[in-house]
Design an enzyme around this catalytic site. Sequence first.
Site, PDB file in Angstrom:
ATOM      1  N   THR A  27       0.874  -1.176   0.000  1.00  0.00           N
ATOM      2  CA  THR A  27       0.000   0.000   0.000  1.00  0.00           C
ATOM      3  C   THR A  27       0.912   1.228   0.000  1.00  0.00           C
ATOM      4  O   THR A  27       2.109   1.104   0.225  1.00  0.00           O
ATOM      5  CB  THR A  27      -0.910   0.058   1.251  1.00  0.00           C
ATOM      6  OG1 THR A  27      -0.104   0.273   2.423  1.00  0.00           O
ATOM      7  CG2 THR A  27      -1.717  -1.218   1.419  1.00  0.00           C
ATOM      8  N   VAL A  83       7.340  -2.281   7.225  1.00  0.00           N
ATOM      9  CA  VAL A  83       7.341  -0.818   7.274  1.00  0.00           C
ATOM     10  C   VAL A  83       7.957  -0.280   5.984  1.00  0.00           C
ATOM     11  O   VAL A  83       9.053  -0.686   5.591  1.00  0.00           O
ATOM     12  CB  VAL A  83       8.152  -0.311   8.491  1.00  0.00           C
ATOM     13  CG1 VAL A  83       8.168   1.217   8.513  1.00  0.00           C
ATOM     14  CG2 VAL A  83       7.592  -0.882   9.788  1.00  0.00           C
ATOM     15  N   LYS A  84       7.203   0.610   5.336  1.00  0.00           N
ATOM     16  CA  LYS A  84       7.682   1.169   4.063  1.00  0.00           C
ATOM     17  C   LYS A  84       8.217   2.580   4.327  1.00  0.00           C
ATOM     18  O   LYS A  84       7.519   3.420   4.920  1.00  0.00           O
ATOM     19  CB  LYS A  84       6.488   1.211   3.101  1.00  0.00           C
ATOM     20  CG  LYS A  84       6.838   1.136   1.643  1.00  0.00           C
ATOM     21  CD  LYS A  84       5.535   0.943   0.846  1.00  0.00           C
ATOM     22  CE  LYS A  84       5.743   0.985  -0.632  1.00  0.00           C
ATOM     23  NZ  LYS A  84       4.464   0.973  -1.356  1.00  0.00           N
ATOM     24  N   VAL A  85       9.450   2.821   3.885  1.00  0.00           N
ATOM     25  CA  VAL A  85      10.055   4.149   4.057  1.00  0.00           C
ATOM     26  C   VAL A  85      10.548   4.649   2.704  1.00  0.00           C
ATOM     27  O   VAL A  85      10.942   3.848   1.856  1.00  0.00           O
ATOM     28  CB  VAL A  85      11.234   4.122   5.071  1.00  0.00           C
ATOM     29  CG1 VAL A  85      10.784   3.669   6.455  1.00  0.00           C
ATOM     30  CG2 VAL A  85      12.382   3.248   4.585  1.00  0.00           C
TER      31      VAL A  85
END
Length: 219
Positions: A27, A83-85
Amino acid sequence: MKFYLDTANLASIKKYNAMGLVDGITTNPSLIVKEGADFEETIKAIAKEVYPHPVSAEVIATDYDGMIREGLTLAAIAENVTVKVPLTWDGIRACRTLSQQGHKVNVTLCFDSNQALLAAKAGATFISPFIGRLDDIGYDGMEVLEDIRTVYDNYPSLKTEILAASMRTPLHVKRASMIGADVATMPAALIKSLTRHPLTDAGLASFLADWKKTGQTIA
Ligand code: G3P
């Protein structure tokens, strides 16, 4: 090549998951906004639906401390949250810290193999090169994907998976699988379109027309 669905739409995720076509979910803030629901509740429901497959949820903060704070909040939603960074200096720092703490990290908005090398050295679980957005501005997204595959294969100690993102066409899927992307994340409509071929449609129509002449049915 693993197939991830690039959506926050739970109904669509359920449909494709039931077909066994979902190896994970990605997402981003734009996809979350599109659904118009609570962010954390949405991620929680998706993570439950596809467990134990990974679900990428992106931080909004752009500074290191904020990314760590938000990243820990997102990671606590469910065990299978990644976790998307973003691929910025602070994002790379946050990637290192979060991955050292045992969290899975997807480094997103990658457009170059040097960026991908940096993310891998920071312990990223996934690197997300955006293929379609490179094509949009006249670059060759697949060339960047090839470069990243070459760099990662040159250094087997790098364990980061290549997650081809911003995939728009069946040709993107074909080329990504030939290059050896570990994962492709795609909108549901793109996955469905992979069944289509004009010769399949023509062949089926001709088989059915011939069969009709026999007057038979299969019980
Ligand atoms: O996974 C990243 C993807 O959502 C971006 O796709 O089509 O908005 O460039 P697109």
